[in-house]
Design an enzyme around this catalytic site. Structure first.
Site, PDB file in Angstrom:
ATOM      1  N   SER A 151      48.331  15.614  37.266  1.00 51.18           N
ATOM      2  CA  SER A 151      48.905  15.695  38.612  1.00 51.18           C
ATOM      3  C   SER A 151      48.387  16.956  39.282  1.00 51.18           C
ATOM      4  CB  SER A 151      50.434  15.735  38.515  1.00 51.18           C
ATOM      5  OG  SER A 151      51.011  16.059  39.766  1.00 51.18           O
ATOM      6  N   TYR A 210      58.477  18.660  35.484  1.00 50.98           N
ATOM      7  CA  TYR A 210      57.363  17.728  35.676  1.00 50.98           C
ATOM      8  C   TYR A 210      56.035  18.484  35.727  1.00 50.98           C
ATOM      9  CZ  TYR A 210      54.433  14.025  37.608  1.00 50.98           C
ATOM     10  OH  TYR A 210      53.430  13.100  37.802  1.00 50.98           O
TER      11      TYR A 210
END
Length: 245
Positions: free
Chosen positions: A153, A166
């Site tokens: 990400s 995350y």
């Protein structure tokens, strides 16, 4: 990479396992790999979703897929070992592994981080991927050219406020990719990561509820990079962090 093209049969005779294959990017990756000739193994926690993807692939004339129902939150090391043995018995080797499944968790400042939420995110996004890869490495080595692809990400490459567990899990994913790639250097197994970028998925909508999804690329539009990294065109790539957009 959005313009990358591979031959229609570029993945023929390959067996590729996709985690989180029931919807979103995982579903589209499974359909795309099958459309290019691969036999796909659909792994996810919701059997009904996996069966729907299975039916789509069959309807499109793709090779018959396999379904592996597995909840990464509660899976043990023995579950992964049993899965690896079953794949070895049925297919002999594994040509590709796409770690696509992920958990967003609770976004917020570090000082408000909940331990249980953090542990859940690390379990699904890091621990499960590590233990699954460990179990599958022997049959990945049986393939002439095998590709392991971790999903990263933007917040796993440049930290950003309020992305908490995350983001931390995605930094760990990049580290896992680099360590494994170094260990596999010079072998038949290559290891890379891919950042899909802002994509029209349910996870993206959860993170950005006010965002207009029509402004985002679809999962279908970012598939060229996913196809490239599973095809033999990418056999020289190892230890690299790719972006799909």
């Amino acid at each position: 990479m959005l313009e990358y093209q591979i031959a229609p049969d570029a993945l023929q005779h390959k067996t590729i396992l996709i985690t989180g294959a029931g919807d979103g990017i995982g579903r589209v990756a499974a359909l795309s790999y099958a459309a290019h000739g691969a036999t796909v193994i659909l792994l996810g926690k919701t059997v009904k979703k996996l069966e729907a993807v299975y039916d789509e692939i069959i309807a499109l004339g793709g090779p018959q897929p396999a379904i592996v129902p597995l909840d990464l939150m509660g899976a043990s090391e023995q579950h992964y070992q049993d899965m690896a043995e079953t794949i070895a018995e049925q297919f002999g080797a594994l040509d590709g592994l796409l770690h696509n499944a992920g958990l967003l968790g609770v976004l917020g400042p570090i000082e408000h981080t909940d331990l249980k939420s953090f542990q859940d995110v690390m379990q699904v996004n890091v621990t499960a991927q590590l233990m699954m890869t460990k179990a599958l490495l022997p049959i990945l080595r049986q393939a002439k050219h095998a590709s392991v692809l971790f999903t990263s990400s933007g917040v796993g490459r440049q930290g950003r406020a309020y992305w908490g567990g995350y983001a931390i899990s995605k930094f760990a994913t990049e580290g896992l990719m680099q360590v494994l790639a170094h260990e596999c250097e010079g072998s038949s197994v290559r290891v890379n990561s891919i950042n899909p970028g802002p994509t029209r998925t349910a996870m993206r909508a959860s993170a950005y509820p006010a965002e207009n999804p029509a402004t985002l690329l679809t999962a279908e539009q970012i598939m060229p990079t996913y196809l490239y990294l599973m095809s033999d065109q990418s056999i020289a790539e190892n230890g690299n962090a790719f972006s799909a957009q």
